[in-house]
Design an enzyme around this catalytic site. Sequence first.
Site, short mmCIF file in Angstrom:
data_model
loop_
_atom_site.label_atom_id
_atom_site.label_comp_id
_atom_site.label_asym_id
_atom_site.label_seq_id
_atom_site.Cartn_x
_atom_site.Cartn_y
_atom_site.Cartn_z
N ASP A 420 10.32 -33.81 3.96
CA ASP A 420 9.41 -33.64 2.83
C ASP A 420 9.15 -34.89 1.98
O ASP A 420 8.17 -34.92 1.25
CB ASP A 420 9.89 -32.50 1.95
N TYR A 508 7.15 -23.46 0.05
CA TYR A 508 8.44 -23.26 -0.59
C TYR A 508 8.45 -23.81 -2.01
O TYR A 508 7.84 -24.84 -2.28
CB TYR A 508 9.56 -23.95 0.19
CU LIG Z 1 13.36 -21.07 4.69
#
Ligand SMILES: [Cu+2]
Length: 607
Positions: A420, A508
Amino acid sequence: MAEKKRNSDKDSVKSAARWRCVAGVLVLLSLGLLVAVIVLAVKKNENTQTDADSVIAKLKCKGGDSVIDTSEPENPGVFDGLTHKELKSIQEYIYGVSELNLARPKEAKINSSYLYGSDYFPPKKSEALQYLDRNGNKPAREARLIIFRGDKTPPIVEEYIVGPLPKPTYHKLLKSTARKNPVPYAHRPLGGVELGELFGHLYSVIDREVGYLLKDSYDATFTHCGKKCLTSFVSPVSSAILKKDVRKMWILAKYNIEYYSIQPVDIAFLANIDGSDSSKFYIETVVYADQVYSSLQALAAAYNSTSNPINKSKVEFPKYDENLFSAMFRRGPPSSSSSSNNPQRPAKSVEPDGKRYSIKHGEITFQGWKFNFRMSTLTGPQIYDVRFGGERIAYEIGLQEIAVFYSGQSAAQRAADYIDSGILVGTHADALVPDADCPESSTFLPTTFLSDTASDPVRKPKSVCIFEVDTGIPLRRHLSYSYAEGSFYSGLSDIVLTVRTILTLVNYDYVFDFVFHQSGALEIRTISTGYIISSFYTDKKGPYGFKIHDNMIGNIHHHMFHWKADVDVLGTSNRYETLDISDEDVNNTCRPDSRTSSTPRSGSTEV
Ligand SMILES: [Cu+2]
Ligand SMILES: *[C@@H]1O[C@H](CO)[C@@H](O)[C@H](O)[C@H]1NC(C)=O
Ligand SMILES: *[C@@H]1O[C@H](CO)[C@@H](O)[C@H](O)[C@H]1NC(C)=O
Ligand SMILES: *[C@@H]1O[C@H](CO)[C@@H](O)[C@H](O)[C@H]1NC(C)=O
Ligand SMILES: *[C@@H]1O[C@H](CO)[C@@H](O)[C@H](O)[C@H]1NC(C)=O
């Protein structure tokens, strides 16, 4: 028995009603007193001395000298992130460097040179400590710029150190022996300029070749789609998988409806997006209904074939209403202990005497604690120069990387190995909501950074929150209940200061907390929420996850959070010790010497 019980229930209802009435009177009384206290407190501020004032003064804890200044520092210290003013001066300087030939954010294209991102470039630890502890010179403030050189042949990625801030006069190429030099263009991280350009191109190519098939199978297309649109989740393919420096990316189709990551359809496209000429990008593989096709044309031909029919998917576009499982509608009555007609507000934390912590720009103090907070554009939340009881216990503790690795039956799902930091994690904290993301009384800090698509520095006012909270568990306690053991009670509740940020990395939301306990313990905590990534369920994909809805499988995957902790207890040198615990055979008798000769081992190392 049952009858009696009901009667006694009735009695208790009656007596509850009586008590509720008494409680009501008490609430009114206390409200009255509260008003009186507020009036008196206000009067006190006006310096009118009354008897009641001294009573309040006695009741009130000492303190109230908290200072909250969340503004940007005029003269930033060694641990402060880049200020808005510094970012402006970096822009002014770097766009004036003619050999870089940088395109401004609105004009930047994959085939131009442009600024992808920037971050504060902290001084070497030794220089910072020389300044902080030994009266040395203040190190120059510098920035690290990531520049995509799409107009070079071959195109490359460069990093420059720019300084001294706030009036830059130099830019130096940042060289690293830990990577290829120069950095191949194929290895660059994903950004707004590139995604904007390639989706415009690839979506129309896909629709042109297989739009009718998408409509037929999924009742939706990518372009000219009205209310029935497809969108996608992208998954860049690592050069570690490809074994060569070529840029490829899977495009996993989803319904463009709330929330798209849990509305998959059964088609994915491998795009070749190598080089800097976006008109040459193409789809080199398609996976449709568990079958792999070597091009969009090959899929179209196979789909139309009557002599050799292929397996086809067929799903309707989801209906958007309150029953749509993937949409965020509040369902059911509000929670309450009694009935839905009488909703009650939840418990809350309050600061009865005001804030007990202070914030001065990035420097935060709370009881014995003192530290500096910074959001790194590249790597997220960081704390520096962490002191407890006046002594430095850590120089730096910070997030370095977040990674998620997925399993899957198709190459598209398997390629989903996300690193990320490649999407500038520190720019993804935004819009923290008081009373939901953080307690209502929290203090919010902003983050400021440069974006490849915005002309001015971007400022997110509520990216970080700071609050004091009762964890609701005792930090310590002991009840010495018998006379022989001393007969005393002693306990202390675990009241902590928390510095929180929430990074939303596409689907997320990661909650990151630095938690400062009264005991001197410092806790780092990560919680993940948001949405999973899912794939379209088929029997072949079944073994790679859990079927969690009609057409959906949640693929098994693995989250990793990588932290750096430079702990400096009693100085900067490090020592660690390992203790091995071993077992021994002992006869359970009362004889004192019934043991074998195994001894516990331990080792200690200076590093
Ligand atoms: Cu996950
Ligand atoms: C860069 O790409 C754009 C399209 O995105 C194109 O219009 C332009 O001509 C290209 N420039 C060069 C120098 O190739
Ligand atoms: C397949 O059939 C559709 C609809 O009949 C048609 O529009 C399309 O051109 C055909 N494609 C191929 C490759 O035969
Ligand atoms: C088509 O689907 C059936 C049923 O799921 C499966 O048994 C068969 O192997 C599939 N055919 C191909 C070519 O994937
Ligand atoms: C335990 O006691 C038994 C019986 O006396 C003896 O044979 C054995 O060696 C003892 N084991 C140990 C570990 O001392």
